[in-house]
Enzyme design. Structure first.
Site, PDB file in Angstrom:
ATOM      1  N   GLU A 166       1.757  15.731   7.391  1.00 37.08           N
ATOM      2  CA  GLU A 166       1.841  14.463   6.717  1.00 37.08           C
ATOM      3  C   GLU A 166       0.369  14.027   6.862  1.00 37.08           C
ATOM      4  O   GLU A 166      -0.385  14.626   7.557  1.00 37.08           O
ATOM      5  CB  GLU A 166       2.684  13.376   7.382  1.00 37.08           C
ATOM      6  CG  GLU A 166       4.100  13.414   7.477  1.00 37.08           C
ATOM      7  CD  GLU A 166       4.911  12.461   6.857  1.00 37.08           C
ATOM      8  OE1 GLU A 166       4.232  11.224   6.464  1.00 37.08           O
ATOM      9  OE2 GLU A 166       5.970  12.505   6.493  1.00 37.08           O
ATOM     10  N   CYS A 221       3.662  12.648   2.428  1.00 34.46           N
ATOM     11  CA  CYS A 221       4.378  13.844   3.252  1.00 34.46           C
ATOM     12  C   CYS A 221       4.158  14.941   2.410  1.00 34.46           C
ATOM     13  O   CYS A 221       4.906  16.339   2.904  1.00 34.46           O
ATOM     14  CB  CYS A 221       5.801  13.320   3.109  1.00 34.46           C
ATOM     15  SG  CYS A 221       6.626  13.167   1.646  1.00 34.46           S
TER      16      CYS A 221
END
Length: 362
Positions: free
Chosen positions: A354, A320
């Site tokens: 991400e 992330c």
């Protein structure tokens, strides 16, 4: 949570900028061109959290710009949020406007919805919740067709379920998930499904075992477990562990052993630094790990855990935070090379993204 600048016309250019940024971060490692998985332009966010702002006798949904808690941005609808959240927002507001019991010292509202159509609402108060509140809240939950949680200091009252039910499809199989109130879940359901499909394909069909770190509620665990002989998965959050165990049982997946340990603790256990009672009865040496899957928090893997992953011929990594991903790859680059990479646009109209990489031993 600050509101992204919602401009669908700018989406394609923003996604190109993110792709260029990921390409630049991974360029030192000779990474292949990333696969890019876009997001729906609106109604993609399954979670939303609003503070309430009082004007006279009325309370309104409000958000604030970063660093400014004094100037509210009053909100009637929220186009980045799911259609279910937008449908519920005015109905919930009308209910608290009509009820002093529901509105008294109500300061925050949280929505959790799913692609499967389920919804859970959390109401947060600066006062104790009593029987009168419970009675009205039960009526409200039935009227809205949702589960509802009331929170105040030292109290958590649940009407219905304390989780939302999700279904995601990977390689033609549907997986059911319990997503607990207050625990982390992927906010963009459509992109989450694309992430699962990418990881499933990158893992491939294997005859050995998988080590999974930071497994959460089993989001990736369920489909990946169908591709390997056995899985040893770890997660430190008790709420997420309980949800993952329930999800494994609900889906009839019986080749996963889940241990409540942090990645750092498991590293110590595998390095035989010290024993852990939570590993009692688990023979770590019986596993034939061929690949490790990691989905760490924004800080990435700590150096010791990163060194642990070096032992594996293949490292499947969902990140992330591409900056910490690049730092971890730099630590591993002398022994592993990036053979696949992907960008998943979980957060349109923001700089966040991400990424996924497959690292294979040289």
């Amino acid at each position: 949570m600050s509101s992204p600048v919602f401009d669908p016309a700018a989406y394609a250019a923003q996604l190109q900028d993110k792709t260029a940024r990921l390409r630049e971060l991974l360029a030192p490692f000779d990474a292949p061109e990333p696969q890019v998985f876009d997001s729906p332009r609106e109604h993609y966010r399954l979670r939303a959290e609003f503070r309430l702002w009082r004007e006279g006798e009325d309370r309104h949904y409000a958000m604030f710009a970063p660093g400014d808690k004094r100037t509210p941005i009053l909100i009637d609808d929220f186009p980045i949020a799911s259609a279910r959240i937008n449908e519920l927002m005015p109905r919930l507001k009308a209910a608290w406007q009509a009820s002093a019991t529901l509105s008294f010292k109500l300061f925050q509202v949280e929505f959790l919805t799913t692609l499967a159509g389920d919804a859970l609402i959390t109401l947060c108060y600066h006062r104790p919740l009593d029987a009168a509140w419970q009675a009205e809240a039960e009526g409200l939950a039935g009227e809205l067709g949702v589960s509802l949680v009331g929170r105040s200091r030292g109290q958590r009252l649940v009407i219905g379920r304390d989780y939302a039910e999700e279904e995601l499809e990977v390689a033609g199989r549907r997986f059911r998930y319990r997503q607990p109130e207050g625990a982390f879940t992927q906010p963009n359901g459509m992109v989450c499904q694309k992430m699962l499909e990418w990881a499933y394909a990158a893992l491939g069909e294997r005859g050995d075992d998988l080590l999974e770190l930071y497994c959460g509620n089993g989001n990736f665990t369920l489909p990946l477990a169908t591709r390997v002989r056995r899985v040893l998965a770890t997660e430190i959050s008790k709420t997420s562990v309980n949800a993952a165990l329930a999800n494994l049982e609900d889906n009839g997946i019986d080749n996963v052993t889940l241990v409540r340990l942090s990645a750092e603790e498991l590293t110590e256990a595998l390095n035989e630094v010290r024993p852990f009672r939570r590993l009692a009865g688990i023979d770590l040496k019986s596993y034939e790990f061929g690949i490790v899957f990691v989905d760490p928090p924004r800080a990435g893997m700590d150096p010791d855990t990163c060194e642990l992953t070096r032992r594996f011929s293949r490292i499947l990594y969902i990140s992330c935070n591409p900056e910490t991903l690049a730092a971890n790859i730099a630590q591993l680059h002398d022994t592993h090379r990036v053979t696949r990479c992907a960008l998943f646009d979980q957060f349109p109209y923001t700089h966040h993204m991400e990424a996924g990489v497959l690292l294979e031993r040289r």
